[in-house]
Each structure stands twice: as C-alpha cells, then as structure tokens.
Enzyme design. Structure first.
Site, short mmCIF file in Angstrom:
data_model
loop_
_atom_site.label_atom_id
_atom_site.label_comp_id
_atom_site.label_asym_id
_atom_site.label_seq_id
_atom_site.Cartn_x
_atom_site.Cartn_y
_atom_site.Cartn_z
N LYS A 180 1.01 8.18 4.44
CA LYS A 180 1.45 9.01 4.38
C LYS A 180 0.93 9.97 3.54
CE LYS A 180 5.23 10.96 2.53
NZ LYS A 180 4.78 13.04 2.47
N GLY A 233 0.93 9.41 -7.11
CA GLY A 233 1.09 10.32 -7.39
C GLY A 233 1.86 10.23 -8.79
N SER A 234 3.30 10.22 -8.74
CA SER A 234 3.63 10.60 -10.22
C SER A 234 4.69 9.36 -10.47
CB SER A 234 4.68 11.85 -9.69
OG SER A 234 5.56 11.52 -9.52
N GLU A 236 7.39 8.99 -11.77
CA GLU A 236 8.99 9.07 -11.38
C GLU A 236 9.10 8.55 -10.17
OE1 GLU A 236 10.33 12.80 -11.09
OE2 GLU A 236 12.02 11.89 -10.32
N GLY A 238 6.30 7.05 -8.57
CA GLY A 238 5.40 5.90 -8.75
C GLY A 238 6.62 4.29 -9.15
N GLU A 255 -1.60 4.78 -8.82
CA GLU A 255 -2.29 5.50 -10.21
C GLU A 255 -1.58 6.88 -10.31
OE1 GLU A 255 -5.33 4.94 -10.37
OE2 GLU A 255 -6.04 3.58 -8.96
N CYS A 289 -5.32 14.39 -12.07
CA CYS A 289 -4.46 13.93 -12.47
C CYS A 289 -5.60 13.22 -13.92
CB CYS A 289 -4.60 12.34 -11.88
SG CYS A 289 -5.86 11.78 -10.95
N GLU A 389 3.27 15.66 -18.69
CA GLU A 389 2.19 16.15 -17.92
C GLU A 389 1.99 17.41 -17.50
OE1 GLU A 389 1.38 14.19 -13.68
OE2 GLU A 389 -1.06 13.70 -14.08
P1 NAP Z 1 4.69 12.84 -6.38
O1 NAP Z 1 5.90 14.22 -6.30
O2 NAP Z 1 5.14 11.36 -6.84
O3 NAP Z 1 4.01 12.90 -4.81
C1 NAP Z 1 3.05 11.69 -4.40
C2 NAP Z 1 3.23 11.23 -2.74
O4 NAP Z 1 5.02 10.64 -3.06
C3 NAP Z 1 3.69 11.87 -2.06
O5 NAP Z 1 3.30 12.09 -0.69
C4 NAP Z 1 5.17 12.24 -2.39
O6 NAP Z 1 5.88 12.73 -0.13
C5 NAP Z 1 5.76 11.17 -1.51
N1 NAP Z 1 7.16 10.40 -2.23
C6 NAP Z 1 7.54 11.55 -2.77
N2 NAP Z 1 8.85 10.82 -2.81
C7 NAP Z 1 8.64 9.27 -2.39
C8 NAP Z 1 9.78 9.00 -2.29
N3 NAP Z 1 11.06 8.42 -2.78
N4 NAP Z 1 8.89 7.20 -1.60
C9 NAP Z 1 7.61 7.64 -1.48
N5 NAP Z 1 6.88 8.45 -1.69
C10 NAP Z 1 7.29 9.39 -1.90
O7 NAP Z 1 2.94 13.32 -6.87
P2 NAP Z 1 2.50 14.55 -6.47
O8 NAP Z 1 3.62 16.36 -6.87
O9 NAP Z 1 2.19 15.13 -5.28
O10 NAP Z 1 1.02 14.29 -7.61
C11 NAP Z 1 1.28 14.28 -8.68
C12 NAP Z 1 1.27 13.58 -8.75
O11 NAP Z 1 0.21 12.49 -8.61
C13 NAP Z 1 0.68 13.83 -10.76
O12 NAP Z 1 1.91 13.01 -11.79
C14 NAP Z 1 -0.20 13.75 -10.95
O13 NAP Z 1 -1.01 12.57 -12.17
C15 NAP Z 1 -0.63 12.10 -9.90
N6 NAP Z 1 -1.55 12.04 -9.52
C16 NAP Z 1 -2.36 10.63 -10.30
C17 NAP Z 1 -3.54 10.26 -9.61
C18 NAP Z 1 -4.61 9.24 -10.12
O14 NAP Z 1 -5.48 8.54 -9.59
N7 NAP Z 1 -4.45 8.54 -11.39
C19 NAP Z 1 -4.37 11.06 -9.14
C20 NAP Z 1 -4.22 12.18 -8.35
C21 NAP Z 1 -2.51 12.66 -8.36
P3 NAP Z 1 6.34 14.86 -0.18
O15 NAP Z 1 5.14 14.98 -0.32
O16 NAP Z 1 6.48 14.09 1.01
O17 NAP Z 1 6.70 14.82 -1.30
#
Ligand code: NAP
Ligand code: MG
Length: 485
Positions: A180, A233-234, A236, A238, A255, A289, A389
C-alpha cells in the site's frame, strides 16, 4: 498519450482494476495545487483479493515457487534495466505527485531503486542454510525459507525508492508482496507495477493497492493470509500497526522517523561541513527520515559555520520541480506545509533565533506548497523544534562545548535513525560514531546510501533493516531439519 501515461487503478493479480466499491480519491500536484488524477481506492475486499492472489503464488507448484531463484533474479534485473531506461518517465510521475525536483526523482531516487533491484537480484539463490554436525546418528541442516505474503506499507517522501527497498529483497527471497503506497503519492508505484508486469513478473507476485491508510492498512495488518508486515512511516502509525499485528502475531518490521544530529567540530573542514549541513536538511525538502534536522556546532566554530550555512541557505530558491536545475521543490501537501509552518512558529515562540527563511514562498505562479529553507540558531535541546520530527526544511542549531557534550546532546532524542560527525581527528570521529545511538553514522558526509549497506533505526526509529544482507532477515525464516540416521 505521453510516454508516461498515468496508471491510477489497483494492481491485483497482474491486472489494473477499479476498486470493487468503485471509490476513488484525488491525488494532486503540490507544486501547482492541481488534481493529477483520481486513484482507485481499495477497500477490505480488494485487500482480500490481493492477498489471495499473493497467497496463490506461495503455493507449491505455482509459477513463482517453481521458478529457479536465478530466473527470479533475471526478472528483478530486467525491471531494474527498465527503471533505468525509463527514469525520465517514472521520475516525472514522481515529481508531479510528490513535488520533489526532477533532479532527485530522475537522477537519484529512480537509479537508487534500480540499484537496489540489481543488488538483491544478486542475492536470489544465495540465501542458504547450513549443515550442522550435532551427533553421529543425525544429519541436520537448516533451510532459509521465504516468510510468505509480505504486506508492505510505505510513506510519501521517497514513494518509489522506499517501496523497492521492500519489494526487491522480499521477491529475491521468493516471497510475494501486497503493498500500500501513501495516498499522497501512489502513482509511481503503480507505474512500477506496469513495468514489473512487462518484465514478466508472474501475476499475483506483486500487488499494489492504494487507498486510505486506516482502511487498507488495517485490512492488511489483520488479514490472516499476510505473514509479515514491513512498514515505513511515522512512529505514531508504526506503534498502532505493531499493537494491531499482535492479534495475528505477524512478524513486523518498522522503519520510523528521526531527529538526526549532524555534529560539527571546530577542527572540521568547515566549508565541507556547511555544504553537508545544507544537504542534510534541505535535500528532499527536509522530508527525509534521516534528515540532519539538528545541527550541533562546537562553540568555537559556531560563528564561522553559521555564516557559511545561512549564506548558502539564502541562495537556495524554490522553483518549478520539473525544471532540471531546481534543487528545492514543493512540500508534499498543504497539510504538511501547515505542519511545517506551525513548527516555525513554535521555534520562534520557544525563543530560538530565526536566521534564514521562516515562511512560505512561491515560484511566481501564486500556487504551490513551497517553504523557504529555514534555519534557527540558539536552539535548546528542550525546544519542540529540537525534539519533534518536523519533516520539512527547518534546521535547529544547537551549540556544544566538547565531545562529551556533543554525544549527550546528540543522543538527547527518542529517535535513533542517523547521525553525522565532521572532524579531521579520526579517533574522535570513530569514538563519536560508537557513542551515538543510531542505525547509520556518516563521517565527513551526509545522506549517502548504498543497497549493500543496512539502513534502519535504533530506539523509537524502529527495528529491522532495509538494504544490505540484514534485509534478508526480514524476508526469510529458518527451518531446521533433523534426519535420524
Ligand atoms: P504515515 O502517516 O505514518 O504514513 C505512512 C503509511 O502508513 C502511508 O501509506 C499511510 O497511508 C499509512 N497509514 C496511515 N494510517 C495507517 C494506519 N492506521 N494503519 C496502517 N497504515 C496507515 O507517515 P508519512 O507521513 O507518510 O511519512 C512520514 C514518516 O515516515 C516520517 O515520520 C518519516 O520519518 C518516516 N519515514 C521513515 C523512513 C525510514 O526508513 N526509517 C523513511 C521515510 C519516512 P495514507 O497515506 O493513506 O495515510
Ligand atoms: Mg500527490
């Protein structure tokens, strides 16, 4: 029809299909604020269809299971070749959907995704078990088997590259994937699926199901047919995934985010450190990230370094992401821009000194979610902009006295994704590298990645590693076989 004709449907069992509900959602170009297209929005029934397709290819006798590992590798290699050949097309799709400069999507992210596929193609068939001598009357050995159906969920900052970081090792190890993408940026991965199909990846091995995070994410995490969840992703989201996956006891890897310290000592090459500091925070508009969002500067070098850094930051101008010379694009969405601007306000009200940027900007069109490269000086470790962040082009500068102080301040975060240290003293550099609690430490550099080098977090930046041999751990499980002689 241009060469990069957009794919906007779900990719299930080798076909592009509408959502069963017929629902769609709009995806926009954050540099123009215009809608690009409506994307099919998967529901739980579509997730189920995708998981069934993926499961079928895990059954003995399926095309995917019968295929020799080396033939799997050839497909991955072909996809990598195709990505390389069509980097301009898929790069353009990424840029209009995400707002990042074409320089990044075409010349950095897409080649990085291709390199990741080449690297893991090389592992296919080389992830082996062992024979283990234990007793005279026994022949015992281990098998490294695929975990099964991998449910992947990825963010919007490197939509193609981070998805491939999961797809490449998972497929190399003989798994199947249901993934997804983030709703802001689903298009590049759908295009990738089209390439994968063209390259002969059997139907059902890779399924791409855009849709709402809570709906598709929950359905994937709950589905009994999914064996492992690989999430980027975030923190929260995660946390929620980990708790939810407990119900079906899935193998989870996370991650997550970061608040990475970029530590500059007075004995460093300050010219290089200044360039590095800008790359660390402004590459990818700071939506990275591993962004070096905290610049830690030794007192005695503070004024000189800050003069260099602010001068360069003020010269960085946001521009049309599709122009090849642009180095600063649009933030991914209005919502993200508003979050970033609210952190800038928090920086000011906490008493940090704004020395560059600090506001929205535009590129002469009156449209687009652009924010100036922003630098705060005199930030204290307890300020919000030093702890949370931001995920945008906002740098928090903190002074330190000596190496111990740098380590303490560097580690004063719940995160542990990355760090860097700039110094000409090699022992100091290695001592700091050991003392910083982070999954990656760069010395006299920043933001360097290679598919052979593991990447992932310490502390609340998550666990499990993408890239490198370590990634194979996530996608295999060990079976012990005992033969009684
Ligand atoms: P996010 O809000 O956590 O979203 C990440 C993914 O999770 C999206 O596909 C999102 O879908 C999905 N998602 C949202 N709510 C969910 C739920 N309840 N259950 C399952 N999946 C759900 O993060 P983001 O804002 O897209 O990305 C930014 C974050 O990613 C930052 O914290 C960043 O540091 C982190 N990140 C980490 C790395 C690493 O390798 N460590 C790399 C890049 C980014 P929708 O888009 O449909 O909401
Ligand atoms: Mg978009």
């Amino acid at each position: 029809m241009t060469a990069e004709a957009i794919q906007n449907k779900l990719f299930i069992n080798g076909e592009f299909v509408d959502a069963r509900s017929g629902e769609t959602f709009a995806t926009t170009n954050p540099a123009t604020e215009e809608k690009i297209t409506d994307v099919a929005s998967a529901g739980a029934d579509d997730v189920d269809a995708a998981v069934r397709a993926a499961r079928a290819q895990m059954e003995p006798g399926s095309d995917w299971q019968k295929m020799k590992p080396r033939d799997r590798a050839k497909i991955l290699w072909r996809i990598a070749d195709m990505l390389s050949a069509r980097a301009a097309d898929i790069g353009r799709i990424e840029t209009i959907d995400n707002g990042k400069p074409i320089f990044e999507s075409q010349y950095v992210d897409t080649p990085a995704a291709a390199e990741c596929l080449y690297y893991f193609a090389g592992w296919s068939g080389k992830v082996t078990g062992e024979t283990i001598p234990i007793a005279d009357n026994a022949f015992t050995y281990t098998l490294r088997e695929p975990v099964g159906v991998v449910g992947a969920i990825t963010p919007w900052n490197f939509p193609l590259m981070l998805a491939v970081w999961k797809i490449a090792p998972a497929l190399a190890c003989g798994n199947t994937v249901v993934i997804k993408p983030a709703s802001n940026t689903s298009l590049s991965l759908l295009k990738f699926a089209e390439y994968a199909k063209e390259c002969g990846l059997p139907a059902g091995v890779l399924n791409v199901i855009p849709g709402r995070g809570s709906v598709v994410g929950n359905a994937l995490v709950d589905h009994p047919g999914v064996d492992a969840i690989a999430f980027t992703g975030s923190a929260e989201v995660g946390r929620g995934i980990m708790a939810r996956a407990a119900k079906t006891l899935k193998k989870v890897s996370l991650e997550l985010g970061g608040k990475s310290p970029n530590i500059v000592f007075a004995d460093a090459d300050l010219e290089a450190a200044a360039r590095g500091a800008l790359n660390a925070i402004f590459y990818g508009k700071g939506e990275v990230c591993a962004a070096g969002s905290r610049l830690l500067v030794e007192e005695s070098a503070h004024d000189e370094l800050m003069a260099k850094v602010t001068e360069r930051a003020n010269k960085m101008v946001a521009a049309d992401p599709l122009h090849p010379k642009t180095r600063l694009g649009a933030l991914v969405s209005k919502e993200q821009m508003e979050t970033v601007l609210s952190y800038i306000e928090a920086g000011k009200s906490d008493g940090a000194k704004l020395v560059a940027g600090g506001e929205r900007t535009d590129i002469g069109t009156g449209k687009g979610y652009f924010v100036k490269p922003t630098i705060f000086d005199d930030v204290e470790v307890d300020h919000r902009i030093a702890r949370e962040e931001i995920f945008g082009p906002v740098l928090a500068t903190i002074r330190f006295k000596d190496a111990d102080d740098a380590i303490a301040k560097g580690n004063a975060t719940v995160y542990g994704l990355a760090a860097a240290v700039w110094t000409r003293d090699i022992s100091k550099a290695h001592r700091i590298a050991r003392s910083i609690k982070a999954g990656t430490v760069w010395i006299n550099s920043y933001n360097l990645y290679d598919p052979a080098l593991p990447f992932g977090g310490f502390k609340e930046s998550g666990f499990g590693r993408d890239q490198g041999r370590d990634a194979l751990e996530k996608y295999t499980q060990t079976k012990s076989v005992w033969v009684n002689l």
